[in-house]
Write a protein that holds these residues in place. Sequence first.
Motif, short mmCIF file in Angstrom:
data_model
loop_
_atom_site.label_atom_id
_atom_site.label_comp_id
_atom_site.label_asym_id
_atom_site.label_seq_id
_atom_site.Cartn_x
_atom_site.Cartn_y
_atom_site.Cartn_z
N PHE A 165 51.21 50.48 62.92
CA PHE A 165 52.09 50.93 64.00
C PHE A 165 51.99 52.44 64.20
O PHE A 165 52.15 52.93 65.33
CB PHE A 165 53.53 50.51 63.70
N ALA A 166 51.70 53.19 63.13
CA ALA A 166 51.48 54.62 63.27
C ALA A 166 50.22 54.89 64.08
O ALA A 166 50.17 55.79 64.93
CB ALA A 166 51.39 55.28 61.90
N PHE A 168 48.93 52.91 66.33
CA PHE A 168 49.23 52.55 67.72
C PHE A 168 49.97 53.69 68.42
O PHE A 168 49.59 54.11 69.52
CB PHE A 168 50.07 51.28 67.76
N ALA A 169 51.02 54.20 67.77
CA ALA A 169 51.82 55.27 68.37
C ALA A 169 50.99 56.54 68.55
O ALA A 169 51.06 57.20 69.60
CB ALA A 169 53.05 55.56 67.51
N GLY A 170 50.18 56.87 67.54
CA GLY A 170 49.36 58.07 67.63
C GLY A 170 48.31 57.98 68.71
O GLY A 170 48.05 58.95 69.44
N THR A 171 47.69 56.80 68.83
CA THR A 171 46.65 56.62 69.87
C THR A 171 47.26 56.67 71.26
O THR A 171 46.69 57.28 72.17
CB THR A 171 45.93 55.28 69.66
N LEU A 172 48.42 56.04 71.44
CA LEU A 172 49.08 56.07 72.74
C LEU A 172 49.48 57.49 73.12
O LEU A 172 49.31 57.92 74.27
CB LEU A 172 50.31 55.16 72.73
N ALA A 173 50.00 58.25 72.12
CA ALA A 173 50.39 59.64 72.39
C ALA A 173 49.18 60.47 72.78
O ALA A 173 49.24 61.27 73.72
CB ALA A 173 51.08 60.22 71.16
N LYS A 176 47.98 59.70 76.30
CA LYS A 176 48.82 60.27 77.35
C LYS A 176 48.73 61.79 77.39
O LYS A 176 48.53 62.39 78.45
CB LYS A 176 50.28 59.84 77.13
#
Length: 286
Positions: A165-166, A168-173, A176
């Motif tokens: 999940f980290a 996922f969040a890091g890649t999405l950030a 963007k």
Amino acid sequence: MKSNNPVFARTEEFNRASTNAYGNQTYPGGSSVQGSSDPSTWGTGTPTDERSGGRMTIDSVVQATGISLAVVMVTAAITWWFIGDVAAGNGFVNEDNYQRAIALMTIGSLGAFGLSMVNSFKRVVSPPLVLLFAAVEGVALGALSKFFESYAGAGVVTGAVVGTFAAFAGTLAAYKIFNIQVGQKFRIFVVAAMFGMVGLGLLSFVLSMFGVTTGLFGFGTLGLVMAVVGLVLGIFMLILDFDYVENGIAAGLPERESWRAAFGLTVSLVWIYTNLLRILAIFSQD
């Protein structure tokens, strides 16, 4: 705009693009975009479309992905409970539970692979098939997690879940903030590398049935290198998923295509989890 990702390339609405008088690409629904839009502008409403009954939005993608991941986690938890304790203590292994874990892991992996191929190349996405894939994948992950827990301890499973999940969040950030643009060569590279890894995995599985060990997916140095490469590839797969969601919303795809995006995101997250699990298991060795 035609996607090279096999999960998304079968989407007729996405690939049916034309060019208007201003040189911008136009899509079903009458919208036009030039380049990639900022993810912060992705739609969150639920506009209607007379042909499809609704359009793909970020909300519909989040909902479909959440349902898919929930099915994976529930079936994984049931499989984990069904297998029981593999480690019997004092370095011994409960042979019955161990064999049960191996059997479920093999059956689940083969079933998930078959369903992933069906979902990837199916022209019209089928939500029930996506959920069936998630259920079978959950069986494989539950058994795999139990196997790794018996090998390296319970901490590796928790660490892999948190790390996934980290990632996922890091890649999405990063996608963007840095406004990452996905080009044609990048798509081709990621898809080719993904199928290459899958091919190596199938080859290693077949060879193992004849007593030949390649070490590519083991716990040695070569296995670690392959796991790190697989982890990086999983991050690249997430970028392709985000690109599909962004452009799919801009293209005004039907709402059902949210399930294709959910399938792609589920595959990528599972890919990242399994590689993280192996990396943590290797580093946990005495």
